[in-house]
Design a protein around this motif. Structure first.
Motif, PDB file in Angstrom:
ATOM      1  N   ARG A   1       0.635  -1.275   0.075  1.00  0.00           N
ATOM      2  CA  ARG A   1       0.150   0.188   0.191  1.00  0.00           C
ATOM      3  C   ARG A   1       0.699   1.345   0.173  1.00  0.00           C
ATOM      4  O   ARG A   1       0.584   2.163  -0.607  1.00  0.00           O
TER       5      ARG A   1
ATOM      6  N   TRP B   1      -6.572   2.050   0.345  1.00  0.00           N
ATOM      7  CA  TRP B   1      -7.314   1.601   1.178  1.00  0.00           C
ATOM      8  C   TRP B   1      -7.788   0.273   0.915  1.00  0.00           C
ATOM      9  O   TRP B   1      -7.934  -0.483   1.919  1.00  0.00           O
ATOM     10  N   TRP B   2      -7.551  -0.351  -0.369  1.00  0.00           N
ATOM     11  CA  TRP B   2      -8.046  -1.905  -0.593  1.00  0.00           C
ATOM     12  C   TRP B   2      -6.645  -2.438  -0.089  1.00  0.00           C
ATOM     13  O   TRP B   2      -7.044  -3.571   0.671  1.00  0.00           O
TER      14      TRP B   2
ATOM     15  N   SER C   1      -4.874  -1.597   2.226  1.00  0.00           N
ATOM     16  CA  SER C   1      -5.046  -1.597   3.760  1.00  0.00           C
ATOM     17  C   SER C   1      -5.887  -2.662   4.283  1.00  0.00           C
ATOM     18  O   SER C   1      -5.697  -3.079   5.535  1.00  0.00           O
ATOM     19  N   ILE C   2      -7.038  -2.699   3.907  1.00  0.00           N
ATOM     20  CA  ILE C   2      -8.222  -3.761   4.120  1.00  0.00           C
ATOM     21  C   ILE C   2      -7.690  -5.044   4.095  1.00  0.00           C
ATOM     22  O   ILE C   2      -7.780  -5.719   4.987  1.00  0.00           O
TER      23      ILE C   2
ATOM     24  N   GLY D   1      -8.062  -0.186  12.898  1.00  0.00           N
ATOM     25  CA  GLY D   1      -7.581   0.289  11.775  1.00  0.00           C
ATOM     26  C   GLY D   1      -8.637  -0.126  10.159  1.00  0.00           C
ATOM     27  O   GLY D   1      -8.958   0.558   9.521  1.00  0.00           O
ATOM     28  N   LEU D   2      -8.994  -1.288  10.515  1.00  0.00           N
ATOM     29  CA  LEU D   2      -9.937  -1.632   9.531  1.00  0.00           C
ATOM     30  C   LEU D   2     -11.282  -0.993   9.702  1.00  0.00           C
ATOM     31  O   LEU D   2     -11.735  -0.659   8.318  1.00  0.00           O
TER      32      LEU D   2
ATOM     33  N   TYR E   1     -10.121   2.119   7.446  1.00  0.00           N
ATOM     34  CA  TYR E   1     -10.074   1.933   5.985  1.00  0.00           C
ATOM     35  C   TYR E   1     -11.280   1.873   5.418  1.00  0.00           C
ATOM     36  O   TYR E   1     -11.361   2.438   4.169  1.00  0.00           O
TER      37      TYR E   1
ATOM     38  N   ASN F   1     -13.100   5.217   5.068  1.00  0.00           N
ATOM     39  CA  ASN F   1     -12.417   6.070   3.808  1.00  0.00           C
ATOM     40  C   ASN F   1     -12.919   5.602   2.575  1.00  0.00           C
ATOM     41  O   ASN F   1     -13.319   6.545   1.881  1.00  0.00           O
TER      42      ASN F   1
END
Length: 101
Positions: free
Chosen positions: A33, A54-55, A57-58, A83-84, A87, A90
């Motif tokens: 990321r 963001w993807w 991150s997920i 965090g999830l 993300y 967002n």
């Protein structure tokens, strides 16, 4: 060879080994990321946070959350779960902005 590997990783069995592999995969997604974000910013010549950030991150967050649960690490579980949420929020905001615009 197996004994040397297990000793180096401080593990006792193959199940733990595979959880370490999963954890490393999640960490690799987090690294990915930052690479995506850096390359997008370099291309635009300004700071940019692409949707792919963001993807990644997920994906990394889900994998690392599974790893944290398997390792019974409450600090890591709380951090990844929080965090999830951020993300996903967002991505939700990006989606709402695109629909409005």
């Amino acid at each position: 060879m197996k004994d040397l590997l297990f000793e180096a990783l401080n593990i006792d069995h193959w199940g733990e080994f595979w959880w370490i592999v999963i954890g490393l995969l999640g960490q690799a997604m987090f690294t990915g990321r930052f690479l995506v974000q850096w390359l997008a910013s370099e291309k635009a010549r300004k700071s940019v946070v692409p949707v792919a950030f963001w993807w990644f991150s997920i994906g990394g967050g889900l994998i690392l959350l599974a790893y944290a649960v398997a390792r019974h690490d409450p600090v890591f579980i709380i951090g990844q779960a929080t965090g999830l949420f951020i993300y996903i929020r967002n991505l939700w905001l990006i989606r709402a902005e695109r629909r409005a615009g």
